[in-house]
Design a protein around this motif. Structure first.
Motif, short mmCIF file in Angstrom:
data_model
loop_
_atom_site.label_atom_id
_atom_site.label_comp_id
_atom_site.label_asym_id
_atom_site.label_seq_id
_atom_site.Cartn_x
_atom_site.Cartn_y
_atom_site.Cartn_z
N ILE A 47 0.81 -1.22 0.00
CA ILE A 47 0.00 0.00 0.00
C ILE A 47 0.85 1.27 0.00
N HIS A 48 2.17 1.13 0.16
CA HIS A 48 3.06 2.31 0.16
C HIS A 48 3.20 2.86 -1.26
N ASN A 49 3.74 4.06 -1.36
CA ASN A 49 3.88 4.63 -2.71
C ASN A 49 5.31 4.48 -3.21
N GLN A 59 4.06 9.15 -8.67
CA GLN A 59 4.23 8.18 -7.59
C GLN A 59 2.91 7.56 -7.24
N LEU A 60 2.76 6.27 -7.54
CA LEU A 60 1.51 5.59 -7.21
C LEU A 60 1.75 4.60 -6.08
N THR A 61 0.67 4.22 -5.39
CA THR A 61 0.79 3.13 -4.43
C THR A 61 0.61 1.83 -5.21
N GLU A 64 -2.93 1.24 -6.54
CA GLU A 64 -3.26 2.14 -7.65
C GLU A 64 -2.60 1.67 -8.95
#
Ligand SMILES: Cc1cc2nc3c(=O)[nH]c(=O)nc-3n(C[C@H](O)[C@H](O)[C@H](O)COP(=O)(O)OP(=O)(O)OC[C@H]3O[C@@H](n4cnc5c(N)ncnc54)[C@H](O)[C@@H]3O)c2cc1C
Ligand code: SF4
Lengths: 413, 117
Positions: A47-49, A59-61, A64
């Motif tokens: 879940i981190h980006n 920058q996506l997680t 995403e």
């Protein structure tokens, strides 16, 4: 027997990107087979980006990034089945799978793309002496508990290994209120990205103990603490440095291994170093019509490169199905002097390729050089290289013209 | 004063030396590109981070991943976590939907990073 033009095993970023690429090349009779309940692979729990910087310029997680591809798969109408596990792949491209609905079934394919990802090294593979109490998890399992199930595995944590997943989990557990006592790394350098060391450890004052290991685990039913030791150059613990740390949880972040049981059953030649298949520039394995990409081929640290590689494999498989993938003479790329491996391991004459490779140690101011015997063909300077960060080297078609095999190595100083 | 930091704006990770005095940057060296100057300035004067975490779902099993729509002041991270841990989300949710608006008066929203039908 049921028949499909293309079967893709694994619905993670590699499988999805390969499917989209093959579809864009005109292949429509595709089936993605995924064992979990949804597409997305390991990204579902990341879940981190930090994903997608190369591919999307933002920058996506993990979720995403996965959703961009799964939306794409759905929009293109590419068929997929979930909660279905592939149990065998044969060298004549018959895929055997099981699920609740159909039980045990077989499908014959014109081409197959292997995209099963990797798994974590578990404690069994690590040999830590001591009791086997509850409270020992791989970092990825802990990540699944915390991020998907919303359950905290413990309150005081010691992490063994400084791979990216361990670093990410150090921050994650800290944010959720746990105390991470230390991250112990056997090697004198970290296996994780610098960015993660800064943002996951330094930001929260979590000590990174390089050249340290856990020598004993204490506790009978539940972990109560660990003994840690500094190690010498030969990685042997120095007894006089032993100290006790109280904790109730140990996370292991000691590397990933490509998930290649299926590749073995198909008789695919594996690379001793990567534990993945030996492939050509199109990512075709030693078995014609079977391709591989993503973490099943070699462990990637950036998902963007996984997607790139999967696009290549998707196009390769499409060409194979259309009968336009020519049997070409290939040139072997031999890793030497500081270069641990390259992927692909061979490149077809007349074609270029982006070689991905990893180095054996942390080196400063090196030149990456491509040789044909004694002749230097191409080179590239790098201010710093590290085992944790994958490198790239471009092979131009003209390098291959008169070569039988080429050597990629590092020149120091 | 000087501080040694690593630019984490891109994977190259240049080691930066930042000289500063009374909330003003005097010099930054060690950067390879000009993004390093911006990074070094922010990192020394007002470090910011994106928060990524989860919230409980009221009507689904499992958790909803969320993030701050842009970076938040690093030193207030635990304050923001406490706010986020108090809320729950309700499906259907679309990726990008606002879950908490204007967290802690920063003007920045906490948004969903996954679609749950
Ligand atoms: C914990 C963690 C953190 C990471 N952090 C980052 C990061 O911050 N930034 C970044 O860019 N990259 C990161 N990565 C790397 C990136 O996420 C991976 O490189 C990428 O997910 C690999 O994609 P993949 O499709 O090859 O494998 P996976 O995502 O593992 O997908 C493989 C899929 O195959 C399925 N499968 C396996 N075997 C079978 C079978 N027999 N039958 C059917 N299905 C099967 C699995 O269920 C899974 O869905 C991280 C990786 C991990 C593990
Ligand atoms: S200074 Fe530029 S090149 Fe160096 S790490 Fe920062 S962004 Fe990357």
């Amino acid at each position: 027997m049921e028949h499909k033009q293309l079967i893709i095993i694994g619905g993670g970023p590699a499988g999805m990107s390969a499917a989209v690429s093959a579809c864009n090349e005109g292949i429509r009779d595709i089936l993605i087979i995924e064992r979990e309940e949804a597409l997305g692979g390991i990204l579902k729990q990341c879940i981190h980006n930090g994903f997608g910087l190369h591919k999307f310029g933002e920058q996506l997680t993990g979720p995403e990034y996965a959703e961009r591809y799964s939306d794409n798969v759905k929009e293109l109408g590419i068929p997929y089945i979930t909660e279905t596990m592939v149990v065998d792949v044969s060298d004549d491209r018959v895929v055997t799978a099981v699920n609740k609905e159909k039980g045990y079934f077989q499908i014959k394919a014109d081409a197959i793309i292997l995209a099963m990802g990797c798994r974590e090294r578990s404690r069994g593979a690590l040999n830590i002496p001591g009791a086997r109490p509850a409270g020992i998890y791989t970092a990825g399992t802990a990540q699944k508990f915390v991020n998907i199930m919303g359950y905290m595995p413990g309150k005081r944590v010691v992490i063994l290994g400084s791979g990216d997943i361990g670093l990410i989990m150090a921050r994650r557990m800290t944010l959720e209120g746990a105390k991470v006592e230390a991250v112990c790394e056997l090697m004198p350098y970290s296996g994780g990205l610098t960015r993660n060391i800064v943002q996951c450890l330094e930001d929260f004052g979590i000590p990174l103990l390089l050249s340290h290991t856990i020598t004993e685990i204490h506790g009978k039913d539940r972990v109560e603490g660990v003994t840690i030791c500094e190690v010498d150059e030969k990685r042997v613990p120095k007894k006089e440095t032993a100290r006790h740390i109280e904790c109730d949880t140990i996370l292991l972040s000691c590397g990933l291994i490509p998930e290649n049981e299926l590749s073995k059953s198909a008789g695919i030649t594996l690379d001793r170093v990567t534990s993945g298949a030996v492939v050509d520039g199109d990512r075709q394995t030693s078995v014609p019509g079977i391709f591989a990409c993503g973490n099943v081929l070699h462990v990637h640290d950036l998902v963007d490169f996984v997607s790139d590689e999967a696009e290549i494999a998707g196009k390769g498989a499409a060409d194979f199905i259309k009968g336009i993938k020519e049997e070409k003479e290939t040139v072997e790329i031999i890793p030497e002097g500081g270069v641990r491996y390259t992927v692909p391991q061979k490149v077809a004459k007349g074609e270029g390729a982006s070689l991905y490779f990893r180095v054996a140690d942390v080196y400063k101011n090196v030149t990456v050089a491509l040789y044909d015997g004694e002749n230097l063909i191409a080179k590239k300077k790098r201010p710093k290289v590290a085992p944790g960060e994958m490198e790239r080297f471009e092979i131009k078609p003209e390098y291959l013209e008169n070569a039988e095999k080429l050597t990629l190595k590092l020149i120091f100083g | 004063m000087t501080r040694e930091i690593i630019c984490t704006n891109c994977p190259i990770g240049c080691p930066l030396t930042v000289e500063f005095e009374d909330g003003k940057i005097l010099s930054i060296t060690g950067n390879t590109c000009k993004n390093g100057i911006t990074f070094g300035t922010n990192e020394v004067l007002c470090p910011k981070r994106t928060i990524t975490t989860i919230v409980k779902m009221e009507n689904r099993s499992g958790m909803l991943p969320v993030k701050s729509a842009s970076e938040l002041p690093k030193e207030r991270i635990f304050e923001f976590m406490a706010i986020i841990n108090k809320v729950t989300a309700k499906a259907p949710v679309r990726c990008g939907d606002v879950i908490i608006s204007d967290i802690g008066g920063t003007g920045i929203d906490i948004v969903a990073t996954k679609t749950v039908e």
